[in-house]
Design a protein around this motif. Structure first.
Motif, short mmCIF file in Angstrom:
data_model
loop_
_atom_site.label_atom_id
_atom_site.label_comp_id
_atom_site.label_asym_id
_atom_site.label_seq_id
_atom_site.Cartn_x
_atom_site.Cartn_y
_atom_site.Cartn_z
N ASN A 36 0.81 -1.23 0.00
CA ASN A 36 0.00 0.00 0.00
C ASN A 36 0.84 1.27 0.00
O ASN A 36 0.59 2.22 0.74
CB ASN A 36 -0.96 0.00 1.20
CG ASN A 36 -1.84 -1.24 1.23
OD1 ASN A 36 -2.50 -1.56 0.23
ND2 ASN A 36 -1.83 -1.96 2.34
N GLU A 296 -5.11 -8.84 3.38
CA GLU A 296 -4.99 -7.40 3.17
C GLU A 296 -3.55 -6.99 2.85
O GLU A 296 -3.30 -5.98 2.20
CB GLU A 296 -5.50 -6.62 4.37
CG GLU A 296 -4.86 -6.97 5.69
CD GLU A 296 -5.68 -7.98 6.48
OE1 GLU A 296 -5.70 -7.87 7.72
OE2 GLU A 296 -6.29 -8.88 5.85
N GLY A 300 -1.88 -5.29 -1.13
CA GLY A 300 -1.13 -4.03 -1.20
C GLY A 300 0.20 -4.11 -1.91
O GLY A 300 0.81 -3.07 -2.20
#
Length: 380
Positions: A36, A296, A300
């Motif tokens: 991310n 998650e 990213g």
């Protein structure tokens, strides 16, 4: 300026627990390492940098493209506590890199010995080759040209003469020393075929002794389970003072780390340092619950072709042994685990003269390393 290697006999690598002039870090931006856009990693790097800057100079290496971002995040506003001290001790060094592992790509610094064999003289850098932990054999990314040039670039930028030992491949995280001439390394790493395949164990020892002023090398078999650096020693074993080491440990005999740490313990308990003092081993528990890659995290990353990729559920090489010692403090990884507090308590007992500070480190190890991996000390 490059110096004749014959002079290295007069120099030795100091211990990390010796006095520092400063610490080198690199601003994290590589999309294949830091999910991310590295948003969370940059927050942790900033926290670590500010802790260090309260005690010594913090050199943050950053490319020109990210200079503004790094400056905005690292420096404190004038109304914040310690802003004058921290801001005056953080220096940006503009240089290109491929990733943010300062321990492995920065110069390893040595200090000149006086006529009594004490480390009282000038500091110089040592340049080794870097090939992303294994080159074409099992390296972790394809392009490492800028990382390989960083050690010399930093010596030139910071004003240090250096000894050049390229093309010998060595990363700073693959060795640990007591400053007297004792060095610990793992066989799994330094003897791996992706580093110096034409050299045998004796050849490698000779280079380490010559380049870093080492008198004795203690070889332990293994590092931390699933450590993609071929098991760097700085993730499993570290000096806290002369003749005292911590060893990453688990009491769970079903954990794959148990047999690895037990094999290391069997070696260390029979060893002495270069002065003949028995090595005292202190067991430092690894996290009770394995730290793994989550969905998650995977969403990213942006991996380039040929780069080592993460997998869902992959066990990361989480260890409290990957702490960093700065002047007056020690920064210790934390994982939100039952063993976090135990790690701090043991290290505080072993280093009573320092403030031991916990740093939540999950946002670093998703990049493949830990606190020690992102820091390299410059001796005073």
């Amino acid at each position: 300026m490059k110096k004749d290697k014959k002079e290295t006999v007069l120099y030795r690598m100091p211990a990390e627990f010796s006095k520092h002039k400063g610490t080198i870090m690199i601003w994290p931006v590589r999309p294949g390492s830091w999910p991310n856009g590295g948003v969370m990693a940059k927050k942790v790097f900033t926290e670590i940098a500010r802790h260090i800057a309260r005690h010594e100079i913090l050199y943050m290496v950053v490319s020109k493209d990210y200079e503004k971002e790094a400056r905005e995040q690292l420096y404190l506003a004038e109304n914040e506590a310690d802003y004058k001290l921290i801001n005056s001790n953080i220096e940006l060094v503009i240089a290109d890199t491929n990733d943010a592992w300062a321990r492995d790509t920065s110069p390893i610094f040595v200090k000149k010995l006086d006529d009594k064999g004490k480390l009282n003289g000038e500091v110089r850098g040592v340049n080794f080759s870097f090939n992303a932990w294994g080159g074409e054999y099992d390296g972790l990314y394809v392009h490492w040209e800028e990382d390989d040039k960083l050690a010399i670039n930093l010596c030139d930028s910071l004003g240090y003469d250096y000894f050049d030992y390229a093309p010998f491949v060595l990363e700073g995280g693959s060795i640990h020393t007591d400053g007297k001439g004792t060095l610990i390394a793992t066989e799994s790493c330094l003897l791996s075929p992706g580093r110096n395949p034409k050299l045998n164990k004796k050849d490698i020892e000779d280079v380490l002794k010559d380049a870093l002023g080492i008198k004795k090398i203690i070889w332990i078999p293994y590092g931390i389970y699933n450590d993609e650096t071929n098991e760097h020693v700085d993730n499993v074993c570290a000096f806290t003072s002369e003749a005292n080491v911590v060893l990453a440990w688990t009491d769970d005999e079903t954990d794959p780390q148990y047999a690895m740490s037990k094999a290391d313990l069997d070696v260390l308990e029979k060893e002495t340092d270069c002065d003949g003092l028995p090595i005292k081993v202190h067991k430092l528990l690894i996290p009770k619950n394995p730290v793994t890659i989550k969905e998650e995290d995977l969403e990213g990353y942006e991996f380039e072709e040929g780069e080592d990729e993460r997998e869902l559920g992959e066990r990361l090489a989480a260890s409290y042994a990957n702490f960093y010692i700065a002047n007056g403090i020690a920064l210790v990884p934390q994982f939100g685990d039952d063993n976090d507090a135990k790690a701090i308590a043991l290290l505080q007992e072993l280093m009573p003269e320092r403030e031991v500070i916990g740093i939540y480190a999950r946002d670093i190890i998703v990049g493949g390393g830990n606190i020690h991996c992102i820091t390299m000390q410059i001796p005073e």
